[in-house]
Design an enzyme around this catalytic site. Structure first.
Site, PDB file in Angstrom:
ATOM      1  N   CYS A 158       0.826  -1.212   0.000  1.00 23.61           N
ATOM      2  CA  CYS A 158       0.000   0.000   0.000  1.00 23.61           C
ATOM      3  C   CYS A 158       0.858   1.259   0.000  1.00 23.61           C
ATOM      4  O   CYS A 158       2.016   1.261   0.406  1.00 23.61           O
ATOM      5  CB  CYS A 158      -0.914   0.009   1.210  1.00 23.61           C
TER       6      CYS A 158
ATOM      7  N   TRP B  68      -3.637  -1.877  -1.409  1.00 20.75           N
ATOM      8  CA  TRP B  68      -3.602  -3.185  -2.050  1.00 20.75           C
ATOM      9  C   TRP B  68      -4.115  -4.165  -1.010  1.00 20.75           C
ATOM     10  O   TRP B  68      -3.502  -4.369   0.032  1.00 20.75           O
ATOM     11  CB  TRP B  68      -2.181  -3.544  -2.482  1.00 20.75           C
TER      12      TRP B  68
ATOM     13  N   GLU C 115       1.150 -10.420 -17.131  1.00 17.17           N
ATOM     14  CA  GLU C 115       0.788  -9.503 -16.060  1.00 17.17           C
ATOM     15  C   GLU C 115       0.077  -8.251 -16.552  1.00 17.17           C
ATOM     16  O   GLU C 115      -0.677  -7.648 -15.781  1.00 17.17           O
ATOM     17  CB  GLU C 115       2.005  -9.133 -15.207  1.00 17.17           C
TER      18      GLU C 115
ATOM     19  N   LYS D 219       5.860 -10.589 -18.641  1.00 14.94           N
ATOM     20  CA  LYS D 219       5.362  -9.274 -19.066  1.00 14.94           C
ATOM     21  C   LYS D 219       4.003  -9.411 -19.750  1.00 14.94           C
ATOM     22  O   LYS D 219       3.088  -8.614 -19.502  1.00 14.94           O
ATOM     23  CB  LYS D 219       6.364  -8.603 -20.017  1.00 14.94           C
TER      24      LYS D 219
ATOM     25  N   HIS E 219       8.567 -32.510 -23.519  1.00 21.81           N
ATOM     26  CA  HIS E 219       8.250 -33.188 -22.265  1.00 21.81           C
ATOM     27  C   HIS E 219       6.918 -32.728 -21.673  1.00 21.81           C
ATOM     28  O   HIS E 219       6.739 -32.750 -20.459  1.00 21.81           O
ATOM     29  CB  HIS E 219       9.387 -32.980 -21.260  1.00 21.81           C
TER      30      HIS E 219
ATOM     31  N   GLU F 198      10.965 -13.928 -18.721  1.00 24.05           N
ATOM     32  CA  GLU F 198      10.595 -12.522 -18.523  1.00 24.05           C
ATOM     33  C   GLU F 198       9.601 -12.049 -19.573  1.00 24.05           C
ATOM     34  O   GLU F 198       8.676 -11.293 -19.267  1.00 24.05           O
ATOM     35  CB  GLU F 198      11.861 -11.646 -18.550  1.00 24.05           C
TER      36      GLU F 198
ATOM     37  N   ARG G  39       1.362   1.345  -6.066  1.00 27.59           N
ATOM     38  CA  ARG G  39       1.542   0.472  -4.910  1.00 27.59           C
ATOM     39  C   ARG G  39       0.245  -0.221  -4.490  1.00 27.59           C
ATOM     40  O   ARG G  39       0.257  -1.091  -3.616  1.00 27.59           O
ATOM     41  CB  ARG G  39       2.096   1.272  -3.727  1.00 27.59           C
TER      42      ARG G  39
ATOM     43  N   ASN H 214       0.541   0.026   6.046  1.00 24.82           N
ATOM     44  CA  ASN H 214       1.029  -0.852   4.990  1.00 24.82           C
ATOM     45  C   ASN H 214       1.677  -2.042   5.667  1.00 24.82           C
ATOM     46  O   ASN H 214       2.568  -1.884   6.492  1.00 24.82           O
ATOM     47  CB  ASN H 214       2.047  -0.114   4.112  1.00 24.82           C
ATOM     48  N   GLY H 215       1.223  -3.255   5.357  1.00 23.29           N
ATOM     49  CA  GLY H 215       1.798  -4.437   5.959  1.00 23.29           C
ATOM     50  C   GLY H 215       0.730  -5.316   6.587  1.00 23.29           C
ATOM     51  O   GLY H 215      -0.452  -5.212   6.259  1.00 23.29           O
TER      52      GLY H 215
ATOM     53  N   LYS I 260       3.419  -2.654  -7.001  1.00 26.33           N
ATOM     54  CA  LYS I 260       4.804  -2.508  -7.429  1.00 26.33           C
ATOM     55  C   LYS I 260       5.795  -3.206  -6.505  1.00 26.33           C
ATOM     56  O   LYS I 260       6.674  -3.919  -6.951  1.00 26.33           O
ATOM     57  CB  LYS I 260       5.148  -1.017  -7.524  1.00 26.33           C
TER      58      LYS I 260
END
Length: 612
Positions: free
Chosen positions: A2, A76, A492, A489, A508, A485, A27, A102-103, A607
């Protein structure tokens, strides 16, 4: 995750807090809220589910707030679904104390049960609300003392801010764990925020709170103490970024701006670190005795998400150049596995913010085992940089978009530099070979710029595959992380399911997924595994999958095999991931943009992950 802000001064706090929250919305954007002390000395506020724009609309339509002292929050969601009631700030029963947080408060359930038994009434599902009620319980005229007594009762990693109508000229903030808090010093006004971009418009003078600290903020200064009340002195830092570096600068989205900033980011990360003989010079930054580095018998790399992928690039380089076993482990798994490390295991911890909770926990464990720590981070003074024995800074500047782009490139450059430096110190590779690679890094900004100029061509490919429900990304050797990566991208920001694979693994299992509606993106640039991966691509084409290849200019074999080619210049194979990822970033961006997705703030993401 947050975002927290606070302001105290002579100006109306509301526009400043709202502007700061806008800069922190990456955030978290499940809800937002604000609380201020109004002209009558009352604590008043407004909250809204959803993005910050919803709160702004409420403030424009009948919920006007004014006051020179205030706090704000963009959430968040962890405890409790996104809703008006669960949005911060949270108040106590009396309406005299408001808390932003936040947390996670790990023991909130038992605290809540006790408070309910004592007659307190709760209005939300969050763990945060217990903080406001505890502060009310402990308050006896000293707001800082009440916060300290509350902190003594709670467990968890958190940053919190408190405002009270009983102490209208003060803001109290505290930090415990990997949850950043920064105090900004203005002219007869003070700012507090979770991240530097929130206050760049107002000040560049900052003090970073460390774990286990409380700051009592007034309009003309602050007092910094530990949880035990002992005073702490800390040097004020001057931030070199300017406010415009955190703005879009004419680009449609922050992500696109940050993709196009990468040539300069590469230059900045390399600057002053390679001398005229093409030797990497890091001893003055790392300050770890070369005797210690020569004695290392193993290297362990850890990180999360994009940082993990950049670390994988480092894994291949360190193995190739340092001739040591190199382990790669997700930081989120590090603390739960069986570890075999000691004082001769060099641990490289990767985190853009330097505050990633899982990475910080992994570093704590490595330190307990006596392992020397090198942190790779973008933020001076971050939690990681304070815990590490040495830090290699990436110099990427602020990254606002949730999807990391220049983070990957700058961290990959950093691990290249580290590998070259360690190999020279350990004399594990021919000096001329190390200098050849170092000289090759100087070509990277121009090579990336060439790829960026193909953005319109990449957009055409994006239009062809934008309706895919799934996509597979294939790479081998140093470009296996590139495939991972690229897939990350795409998934997300476009919400298209995508997976990255080492290309030889296709047979496989994953090959069963291929059909004419499932594109395969392969990285087939020059290198030791080019022929092997072309063979894997042939297998994919035989299953009628659309083929998109990242290939070097002039590669006729790739052009004949592919439905679409994303062209890139040739560079040294060990450096190729830095160039090859660029068209994959652009591909993901254009697909998401064409599909109308929220590129900078994808759903369910934030983020910086500061909770486990």
């Amino acid at each position: 995750m947050c975002g927290i802000v606070g302001y105290i001064g002579s100006r109306d706090s509301v526009p400043i807090i709202m502007d700061s929250l806008r800069r922190l919305e990456y955030r978290g954007y499940d809800s937002a809220g604000i609380a201020v002390i109004d002209a009558d000395g009352k604590l008043v506020g407004s909250k809204a589910e959803g993005k910050l724009a919803n709160l702004a609309a409420r403030l424009l339509n009948g919920e006007s707030l004014h006051g020179t002292t205030g706090v704000g929050h963009t959430r968040w969601a962890t405890h409790g679904r996104p809703s008006d009631a669960n949005a911060h700030p949270h108040m106590d029963c009396s309406g005299r104390f408001a808390v932003v947080h936040n947390g996670i408060i790990e023991n909130y359930a038992s605290l809540r049960a006790r408070l309910l038994a004592d007659g307190h009434t709760f209005t939300s599902e969050t763990d945060t609300e217990v903080l406001a009620h505890l502060i009310e319980t402990h308050y006896s005229g000293d707001i800082v003392a009440a916060v300290r007594e509350t902190l003594a009762e709670v467990r968890g990693a958190f940053a919190l801010g408190v405002i009270s109508s009983d102490a209208p000229g003060r803001l109290v903030f505290a930090r415990n764990g990997a949850t950043p808090l920064i105090v900004g010093l203005g002219d007869h006004e003070m700012f507090v925020a979770s991240d530097i971009p929130a206050m760049l418009q107002y000040t560049r003078k900052i003090v970073i709170l460390q774990e286990g600290e409380v700051v009592d903020v007034g309009s003309d200064g602050y007092t910094l103490t530990g949880f035990d009340g002992q005073p702490i002195e800390r040097e004020v830092q001057q931030i070199s970024w300017d406010a415009t570096s955190a703005e879009k600068a004419g680009f449609k989205h922050f992500m696109l701006k940050e993709i196009f900033e990468q040539p300069n980011v590469i230059k900045e990360t390399l600057a002053g670190r390679i001398d005229g003989n093409h030797d990497v010079q890091l001893s003055s930054e790392l300050q770890i005795d070369e005797i210690v580095l020569r004695a290392m018998t193993k290297i362990s790399i850890t990180g999360c998400g994009t940082a993990y992928h950049a670390g994988m690039v480092g894994m291949y380089l360190l193995r190739a150049l340092c001739k040591l076993p190199v382990e790669m482990e997700l930081a989120s798994e590090f603390r739960y596995g069986d570890r075999y490390m000691d004082a001769r295991t060099l641990t490289v911890a990767m985190s853009q913010s330097g505050e990633t909770a899982d990475t910080i926990e992994a570093v704590k464990i490595a330190k307990e085992e006596g392992a020397p720590i090198i942190g790779i981070s973008n933020v001076v003074g971050s939690h990681l940089s304070r815990m590490a024995d040495a830090t290699l800074y990436t110099r990427g500047g602020p990254e606002i978009s949730v999807a990391a782009t220049k983070t990957y490139v700058s961290q990959a450059i950093a691990v290249v530099l580290l590998a070259l430096y360690l190999a020279r110190v350990r004399k594990s590779a021919p000096l001329e070979r190390l200098r050849e690679i170092a000289e090759g890094t100087k070509l990277l900004p121009a090579a990336v710029d060439v790829v960026l100029n193909t953005s319109d061509d990449v957009k055409k490919v994006a239009r062809k595959i934008r309706r895919a429900r799934s996509a597979l990304f294939l790479g081998r050797y140093v470009n296996f992380p590139t495939a991972l990566e690229g897939a990350l991208k795409l998934k997300e920001i476009s919400y298209i399911h995508a997976e990255g694979y080492a290309a030889g693994e296709m047979k496989h299992g994953p090959i069963a997924l291929l059909d004419p509606k499932t594109p395969v993106v392969g990285i087939v640039t020059e290198g030791r595994v080019r022929e092997k991966i072309l063979s894997n691509i042939q297998e994919s084409k035989a299953r009628e999958a659309p083929i998109i290849l990242v290939a070097n200019y002039g590669d006729e074999e790739a052009a004949a095999l592919a439905d679409h080619v994303l062209w890139v210049p040739r560079v040294e194979e060990l450096l190729s991931p830095i160039v090859n990822v660029i068209p994959l970033q652009l591909l993901a961006y254009h697909i998401a943009d064409i599909e109308g997705k929220d590129v900078d703030q994808p759903r369910n993401l934030a983020k910086t992950v500061t909770v486990e």
